[in-house]
Design an enzyme around this catalytic site. Structure first.
Site, PDB file in Angstrom:
ATOM      1  N   CYS A 129     -16.435  55.529  96.390  1.00 57.09           N
ATOM      2  CA  CYS A 129     -15.415  54.496  96.162  1.00 57.09           C
ATOM      3  C   CYS A 129     -15.935  53.091  96.465  1.00 57.09           C
ATOM      4  CB  CYS A 129     -14.190  54.766  97.029  1.00 57.09           C
ATOM      5  SG  CYS A 129     -13.460  56.378  96.752  1.00 57.09           S
ATOM      6  N   LYS A 194      -3.725  56.698 102.984  1.00 57.62           N
ATOM      7  CA  LYS A 194      -4.311  57.675 102.068  1.00 57.62           C
ATOM      8  C   LYS A 194      -5.252  58.574 102.845  1.00 57.62           C
ATOM      9  CE  LYS A 194      -7.130  58.029  97.882  1.00 57.62           C
ATOM     10  NZ  LYS A 194      -7.731  57.315  96.746  1.00 57.62           N
ATOM     11  N   ARG A 204      -9.963  64.672  90.351  1.00 60.11           N
ATOM     12  CA  ARG A 204     -11.394  64.330  90.256  1.00 60.11           C
ATOM     13  C   ARG A 204     -12.035  64.970  89.026  1.00 60.11           C
ATOM     14  NH1 ARG A 204     -12.822  64.498  96.749  1.00 60.11           N
ATOM     15  NH2 ARG A 204     -11.336  62.857  97.302  1.00 60.11           N
ATOM     16  N   LYS A 248      -0.088  58.884 100.615  1.00 58.25           N
ATOM     17  CA  LYS A 248      -0.668  59.855  99.686  1.00 58.25           C
ATOM     18  C   LYS A 248      -1.558  60.826 100.433  1.00 58.25           C
ATOM     19  CE  LYS A 248      -4.124  59.928  96.126  1.00 58.25           C
ATOM     20  NZ  LYS A 248      -5.174  59.214  95.502  1.00 58.25           N
TER      21      LYS A 248
HETATM   22  C1  PBG Z   1      -9.299  57.012  93.315  1.00 51.47           C
HETATM   23  C2  PBG Z   1      -8.102  57.888  93.351  1.00 51.47           C
HETATM   24  C3  PBG Z   1      -7.994  59.266  93.653  1.00 51.47           C
HETATM   25  C4  PBG Z   1      -6.662  59.630  93.427  1.00 51.47           C
HETATM   26  C5  PBG Z   1      -5.994  58.484  93.035  1.00 51.47           C
HETATM   27  N1  PBG Z   1      -6.889  57.413  93.007  1.00 51.47           N
HETATM   28  C6  PBG Z   1      -9.029  60.253  94.007  1.00 51.47           C
HETATM   29  C7  PBG Z   1      -9.740  60.175  95.286  1.00 51.47           C
HETATM   30  O1  PBG Z   1      -9.418  59.390  96.173  1.00 51.47           O
HETATM   31  O2  PBG Z   1     -10.711  60.917  95.362  1.00 51.47           O
HETATM   32  C8  PBG Z   1      -6.093  61.017  93.568  1.00 51.47           C
HETATM   33  C9  PBG Z   1      -4.862  61.265  92.762  1.00 51.47           C
HETATM   34  C10 PBG Z   1      -4.488  62.685  92.582  1.00 51.47           C
HETATM   35  O3  PBG Z   1      -5.067  63.620  93.170  1.00 51.47           O
HETATM   36  O4  PBG Z   1      -3.555  62.902  91.806  1.00 51.47           O
HETATM   37  N2  PBG Z   1      -9.882  56.713  94.514  1.00 51.47           N
END
Ligand code: PBG
Length: 323
Positions: A129, A194, A204, A248
């Site tokens: 990220c 998160k 992913r 989340k």
């Molecule tokens: C990007 C991101 C992710 C998700 C939303 N934005 C993946 C992660 O953090 O690896 C996950 C969303 C989902 O699982 O529905 N960083």
């Protein structure tokens, strides 16, 4: 830092999303957007969800808008050959996502709420990220890049930048970059709380964004961490200028949603993530039982304090009148 509470009131669609007590108005549908034309590719691990090129996306969203699903979250999916170590494609003014934002805003104007994901993971060749330095994510270099991406989306007309990266200080930096560019009506939906969760697997696959080595533990929150950490992340993002505070995943963290909703003053969002969606979808093929499950889940989000619900179930819930 300028606080701009008018951002959430700017259009009737934003007001309905943030301030209506009805579940119907609170829903946000995520979309995976690819380059090309006529692409409508099902995602195996997420039945009912497709990767779509902008032309197909416009038709899908036109159908959604007709039945009152007005808020949409866009994720750009890139080809392998576009990716590099610094995610440079993500801030390109020519990338397909920019065209998608422009077309959606020119077709639907203030009736639509367009949210765009801002993170580096879909555009880095290593899938992390942020920008790496000795295999670790360099926080501040990554924030500089995130600001560029945010400004490019805002210039194209995005209503909200969805900052999903979890770098320290990025909300303040993005707010500042937007202000400097004169983009004072663009909001920031911050993925404030998160967790480094195992529930993101199907996403992913869909976004082709899994890290090629290691994990996301150095920036996403430890699943064992307590309320203190959650409240710290939520309140610091709020004071940095976030317009919506998101938690989340959703289902395993409803207690955290309640806790955060009790301390912040901005609207609270939950992300009912891909793994949670796939769990429900694989548990039954009977539409009626699925509908009842989704209805029950959405009410649990509301009860926990969510104003905004991001969910892959949104379209089906509205089209089949499950609510
Ligand atoms: C990007 C991101 C992710 C998700 C939303 N934005 C993946 C992660 O953090 O690896 C996950 C969303 C989902 O699982 O529905 N960083």
């Amino acid at each position: 830092m300028n606080l701009r509470p008018r951002i959430n009131r700017w259009t009737h669609a934003r007001r309905d999303l943030n301030f209506s007590s009805q579940i119907e108005s609170s829903l946000v549908q995520p979309h995976f957007v690819v380059a090309g034309e006529g692409v409508d590719e099902p995602i195996a691990s997420m039945p009912g969800i497709h990767r779509q090129s902008t032309d197909v996306l416009l038709q899908t969203i036109a159908g959604d808008m007709k039945m009152g699903l007005k808020s949409h979250m866009l994720f750009a999916v890139l080809d392998e050959h576009e990716k590099d170590a610094t995610a440079s494609a993500a801030s390109s003014k020519d990338m397909h996502l920019i065209h998608a934002i422009r077309q959606l805003k020119s077709q639907f104007g203030d009736d639509i709420v367009v949210m765009t994901d801002v993170c580096l993971c879909t555009a880095t060749d290593h899938g992390h990220c942020g920008i790496l330095h000795n295999e670790n994510i360099d926080n501040d270099l990554s924030v500089t890049e995130l600001c560029k991406i945010a400004v490019s989306h805002a210039e194209a007309g995005a209503d909200y930048i969805s900052a999903s990266d979890m770098m320290d200080g990025r909300v303040l930096a993005i707010r500042g970059a937007l202000e400097n560019a004169g983009l004072v009506n663009t909001g920031i939906l911050s993925y404030s709380v998160k967790y480094a969760s195992s529930f993101y697997g199907p996403f992913r696959d869909a976004a082709d964004s899994a890290p090629s080595f290691g994990d996301r533990g150095s920036h996403q929150m430890d699943i064992r961490s307590g309320y203190g950490e959650a409240v710290l992340e939520a309140t610091s993002d709020e004071s940095e200028g976030a317009d919506i505070i998101m938690i989340k995943p959703a289902l395993a963290y409803l207690d955290v949603v309640r806790k955060v909703a009790d301390v912040v003053t901005r609207p609270v969002a939950v992300y009912n993530v891909s793994g949670e969606y796939s769990l429900v979808m694989s548990s039954t093929s009977d539409e009626e039982s699925r509908g009842k499950m989704v209805r029950e889940i959405f009410h649990s989000f509301k009860r926990a304090g969510a104003d905004v619900i991001v969910s892959y179930h949104a379209r089906e819930a509205l089209s089949r009148n499950w609510l």
